[in-house]
Write a protein that holds these residues in place. Structure first.
Motif, mmCIF file in Angstrom:
data_model
loop_
_atom_site.group_PDB
_atom_site.id
_atom_site.type_symbol
_atom_site.label_atom_id
_atom_site.label_comp_id
_atom_site.label_asym_id
_atom_site.label_seq_id
_atom_site.Cartn_x
_atom_site.Cartn_y
_atom_site.Cartn_z
ATOM 1 N N VAL A 61 0.868 -1.179 0.000
ATOM 2 C CA VAL A 61 0.000 0.000 0.000
ATOM 3 C C VAL A 61 0.902 1.226 0.000
ATOM 4 C CG1 VAL A 61 -1.631 1.362 1.353
ATOM 5 C CG2 VAL A 61 -1.957 -1.114 1.132
ATOM 6 N N ILE A 62 0.753 2.064 -1.003
ATOM 7 C CA ILE A 62 1.659 3.208 -1.147
ATOM 8 C C ILE A 62 0.870 4.512 -1.189
ATOM 9 C CG2 ILE A 62 3.391 4.287 -2.641
ATOM 10 C CD1 ILE A 62 4.212 1.456 -3.506
ATOM 11 N N ALA A 63 1.212 5.393 -0.262
ATOM 12 C CA ALA A 63 0.611 6.723 -0.235
ATOM 13 C C ALA A 63 1.290 7.582 -1.294
ATOM 14 C CB ALA A 63 0.788 7.347 1.142
ATOM 15 N N VAL A 64 0.498 8.179 -2.165
ATOM 16 C CA VAL A 64 1.061 9.015 -3.231
ATOM 17 C C VAL A 64 0.543 10.442 -3.060
ATOM 18 C CG1 VAL A 64 1.243 9.368 -5.715
ATOM 19 C CG2 VAL A 64 1.140 7.033 -4.799
ATOM 20 N N ASN A 65 1.434 11.334 -2.677
ATOM 21 C CA ASN A 65 1.069 12.757 -2.615
ATOM 22 C C ASN A 65 2.147 13.612 -3.256
ATOM 23 O OD1 ASN A 65 2.929 12.393 -0.519
ATOM 24 N ND2 ASN A 65 2.044 14.042 0.733
ATOM 25 N N GLY A 66 2.853 12.988 -4.220
ATOM 26 C CA GLY A 66 3.888 13.717 -4.939
ATOM 27 C C GLY A 66 4.715 12.751 -5.784
ATOM 28 N N LEU A 67 5.760 13.280 -6.384
ATOM 29 C CA LEU A 67 6.571 12.520 -7.341
ATOM 30 C C LEU A 67 7.212 11.292 -6.726
ATOM 31 C CD1 LEU A 67 7.837 12.586 -10.248
ATOM 32 C CD2 LEU A 67 9.783 13.762 -9.236
ATOM 33 N N PHE A 68 7.646 11.394 -5.462
ATOM 34 C CA PHE A 68 8.404 10.275 -4.898
ATOM 35 C C PHE A 68 7.497 9.141 -4.435
ATOM 36 C CE2 PHE A 68 11.218 13.799 -5.302
ATOM 37 C CZ PHE A 68 12.317 13.192 -5.889
ATOM 38 N N GLY A 69 6.251 9.473 -4.112
ATOM 39 C CA GLY A 69 5.262 8.419 -3.909
ATOM 40 C C GLY A 69 4.973 7.705 -5.218
ATOM 41 N N GLU A 70 4.868 8.481 -6.293
ATOM 42 C CA GLU A 70 4.706 7.890 -7.632
ATOM 43 C C GLU A 70 5.836 6.908 -7.930
ATOM 44 O OE1 GLU A 70 2.585 8.396 -10.205
ATOM 45 O OE2 GLU A 70 1.506 10.257 -9.761
ATOM 46 N N ARG A 71 7.056 7.377 -7.656
ATOM 47 C CA ARG A 71 8.221 6.550 -7.959
ATOM 48 C C ARG A 71 8.185 5.250 -7.172
ATOM 49 N NH1 ARG A 71 14.014 9.386 -8.039
ATOM 50 N NH2 ARG A 71 12.870 10.474 -9.689
ATOM 51 N N MET A 72 7.762 5.330 -5.905
ATOM 52 C CA MET A 72 7.639 4.121 -5.087
ATOM 53 C C MET A 72 6.767 3.072 -5.778
ATOM 54 S SD MET A 72 6.929 5.466 -1.221
ATOM 55 C CE MET A 72 8.198 5.714 0.016
ATOM 56 N N CYS A 73 5.678 3.524 -6.393
ATOM 57 C CA CYS A 73 4.772 2.576 -7.058
ATOM 58 C C CYS A 73 5.491 1.851 -8.191
ATOM 59 C CB CYS A 73 3.541 3.306 -7.605
ATOM 60 S SG CYS A 73 2.517 4.067 -6.329
ATOM 61 N N ASP A 74 6.255 2.601 -8.953
ATOM 62 C CA ASP A 74 7.020 2.012 -10.062
ATOM 63 C C ASP A 74 8.033 0.997 -9.540
ATOM 64 O OD1 ASP A 74 8.428 1.480 -12.390
ATOM 65 O OD2 ASP A 74 8.809 3.559 -12.917
ATOM 66 N N VAL A 75 8.785 1.410 -8.522
ATOM 67 C CA VAL A 75 9.833 0.554 -7.969
ATOM 68 C C VAL A 75 9.240 -0.726 -7.355
ATOM 69 C CG1 VAL A 75 11.600 0.412 -6.150
ATOM 70 C CG2 VAL A 75 11.453 2.458 -7.595
ATOM 71 N N ALA A 76 8.143 -0.569 -6.611
ATOM 72 C CA ALA A 76 7.524 -1.730 -5.961
ATOM 73 C C ALA A 76 6.955 -2.699 -6.997
ATOM 74 C CB ALA A 76 6.423 -1.274 -5.002
ATOM 75 N N ALA A 77 6.362 -2.143 -8.062
ATOM 76 C CA ALA A 77 5.807 -2.997 -9.109
ATOM 77 C C ALA A 77 6.910 -3.792 -9.800
ATOM 78 C CB ALA A 77 5.037 -2.154 -10.128
ATOM 79 N N ARG A 78 8.060 -3.178 -10.002
ATOM 80 C CA ARG A 78 9.179 -3.897 -10.628
ATOM 81 C C ARG A 78 9.699 -5.019 -9.736
ATOM 82 N NH1 ARG A 78 12.462 -0.172 -14.652
ATOM 83 N NH2 ARG A 78 11.031 1.562 -14.898
ATOM 84 N N ALA A 79 9.460 -4.901 -8.433
ATOM 85 C CA ALA A 79 9.839 -5.976 -7.512
ATOM 86 C C ALA A 79 8.767 -7.065 -7.474
ATOM 87 C CB ALA A 79 10.066 -5.416 -6.109
ATOM 88 N N GLY A 80 7.714 -6.874 -8.255
ATOM 89 C CA GLY A 80 6.680 -7.898 -8.338
ATOM 90 C C GLY A 80 5.508 -7.686 -7.406
ATOM 91 N N ALA A 81 5.531 -6.618 -6.629
ATOM 92 C CA ALA A 81 4.464 -6.393 -5.650
ATOM 93 C C ALA A 81 3.143 -6.036 -6.334
ATOM 94 C CB ALA A 81 4.856 -5.262 -4.697
ATOM 95 N N GLU A 82 2.051 -6.370 -5.640
ATOM 96 C CA GLU A 82 0.731 -5.895 -6.043
ATOM 97 C C GLU A 82 0.565 -4.530 -5.374
ATOM 98 O OE1 GLU A 82 -3.800 -6.920 -4.866
ATOM 99 O OE2 GLU A 82 -2.483 -8.659 -5.132
#
Lengths: 369, 369
Positions: free
Chosen positions: B90-111
């Motif tokens: 679960v990723i809180a997105v309130n700016g660019l670095f939250g966005e980036r977290m989503c990309d990075v986590a998805a590349r690790a295979g996370a839902e």
């Protein structure tokens, strides 16, 4: 615990497998006022660094850049950008860094076909080429830091067929001949802390257009994603896309180190490394020591020598450090206590280093008996 | 092309979102003679750095260390070591670095379950906690560098339940209060180039025992594998296992920067950042400018301000750079041309920086009209 906070400034002779002592120009550049990573002047320095890296690699690849991490991250970048689940990676293993490649490639999902060689011997290109009919990549270490052995990358390039050739040039760049384009290297990574004479912290990297076209479009690593990095460095033509904050001080240091190396000339630098390494290897043999790496394939910049009967590897190294401020390296892997690794890289590839090393080793062997 | 090789030494005021200017102690340490990465003296400095990082993080985690890459690699390390295929992030997105977290986590295979917030507002902890009944990790940015907003990590820690809490502290460490243990942060990563006042190149990282026990045993990244890194740094008790060559110059610079910050005291440093940021924000509003971040959640170390009607963002920034050697940042993402980001971090969190900035911005707005 007050003692914990006192850290003397020691002037070590870094004669191990790396890091080496840095060129003074590279050290001085670390102390310059910082620039922002999007400052026009920093981007000019970065572009100039990439241009000089192309010369050091022997390539015209536009995607030639310093990755923002050490050489091992360069290895990871090479694999995560080229292989994914189901792709076959044929990896030549003749030392620790070939071993590491297998681990890194497997984590990227590749089907790893390892081709083992005795440590201390060079890679057999034909054996590697025969290992699989249709690999996506073939990978080998140009200069094995663990054994002091040079392998013939041109021979691998001639036999690679349709595969991409990945080369580890961590300990070769700036020290011995390196001709990425001529030898058919598609993907290469290196380090700054060996023959380039710059502190550790960056991984000079290059990838051919052919390699880039066949890359994994969305690699598992965001940080090392060459498609995204290209927007900031290497292939940028107009505007820059921010990816991550570049390590500006380290890039400026690499820039200064490369200027020093290229001003001397790559051929002259290689000749200096050759002369120093040869003198050291001759001297060690004259002292009755036996070299480890196979004759004819010995790296001048990194000499491996067998710990003589009766000598205690750790004691000798400790004596050199405490009495002479000299660091030499233990052996790698199963040769940890039976081999020493002695580097003469960058500014240390000089006759004075050789003379000091031979005198100090002679004393250490006698004193620690 | 001779011009390409001339690189003037510019003294910039780095008032952007980072890097900031470095503390003089941190710069001086970069110029010290290099030590080997296995030199006993370097290991002492490294251990001492880890100890000081624990203080800066507000943690007793034994696995607290500087990763050998920039803050974005810290983000990657946080995810690849905690989530794999099938794990919910679960990723809180309130700016660019939250966005980036989503990309990075998805590349690790996370839902990835993203919880969007309007940019410029803080994270709503309850909304994040309600987003999924049983996530493996919950992640949020403590200080959003893209918007200048502080979020309440303690509130997330109180609601995390069985999940691991990942915190991005890149722009908060050394600048505002950070209490990793008290707030329930399990995994944290940061950068050196913001409030710590050190050049970019390392990612201060911490992981709790709880986080480490639930880690991915063999993460997809070899370079960022915390299990392997722990053998060299952080948890090492006796012998050290070589993993990769540490960026020794950068570590020594971080060591010196931390000493400077801790000698001043974290509370005093935070008060200095607060005073400078408040003075800047007051001054900008007195000039008639409008702040971007929501009132009550504004970072003192990074101010976001709306580009006023009639002003050209790029022209103003160009004028500041050419006339005053001042760098300020453009906005991030869709606010690139409508917001400025102004940092007062580390040595720049001082009244003289505030006075200079306000005078220069006033001039720039008038001169570029």
């Amino acid at each position: 615990m007050a003692d914990q906070n006192s850290h003397p400034i020691l002037e070590r002779h870094l004669f191990g497998p790396g890091p080496t002592n840095a060129y003074p120009e590279a050290t001085a550049a670390l102390g310059l006022p910082l620039l922002g990573h999007l400052d026009p002047e920093f981007l000019r320095i970065l572009d100039d660094t990439c241009a000089d890296l192309r010369t050091a690699w022997g390539t015209t690849n536009k995607r030639t850049l310093p990755l923002s991490a050490t050489g091992s991250a360069g290895m990871e970048a090479a694999f995560v950008n080229t292989v994914g689940p189901g792709d076959v990676a044929v990896i030549a293993v003749n030392g620790l860094f070939g071993e590491r490649m297998c681990d890194v490639a497997a984590r990227a999902g590749a089907e790893v076909v390892r081709v083992d060689h005795e440590w201390g011997t060079p890679v057999d290109a034909q054996k590697v080429a025969d290992a699989h009919p249709n690999p996506k990549v073939i990978a080998a270490v140009h200069a094995e830091t663990s054994t002091g052995v040079r392998s013939d990358m041109a021979a691998l390039g001639a036999l690679k067929g349709d595969a991409l050739l990945i080369a580890d040039a961590v300990t070769s760049i700036g020290g011995i001949e390196l001709c990425a384009d001529e030898w058919g290297i598609d993907v290469g990574y290196a380090g700054t802390q060996k023959c380039l004479g710059v502190a550790p912290g960056l991984a000079p990297f290059t990838i051919s257009d052919r390699g880039f076209e066949r890359r994994i479009e969305k690699p598992q690593s965001w940080y090392l994603d060459l498609g995204m990095l290209g927007g900031y460095v290497g292939e940028a033509t107009g505007g820059r896309t921010y990816h991550h904050t570049a390590p500006v001080a380290m890039v400026r240091s690499l820039h200064a180190g490369l200027k020093r190396v290229l001003a001397e000339g790559l051929e002259n630098v290689a000749a200096r490394h050759y002369a120093a390494g040869q003198a050291l290897q001759d001297g060690l043999q004259e002292m009755g020591l036996e070299l480890f790496a196979q004759d004819g394939f010995r790296l001048p910049e990194l000499t491996t020598v067998k710990v003589p009967e009766g000598a205690d590897s750790a004691k000798v190294r400790g004596y050199l450090l405490s009495e002479y401020n000299i660091e030499i390296g233990a052996g790698a892997g199963k040769f940890a206590s039976t081999v020493w690794r002695i580097g003469l890289m960058g500014p240390n590839a000089r006759p004075d280093s050789v003379a000091l090393l031979l005198a100090a080793i002679k004393d250490a062997l006698a004193a620690t008996k």
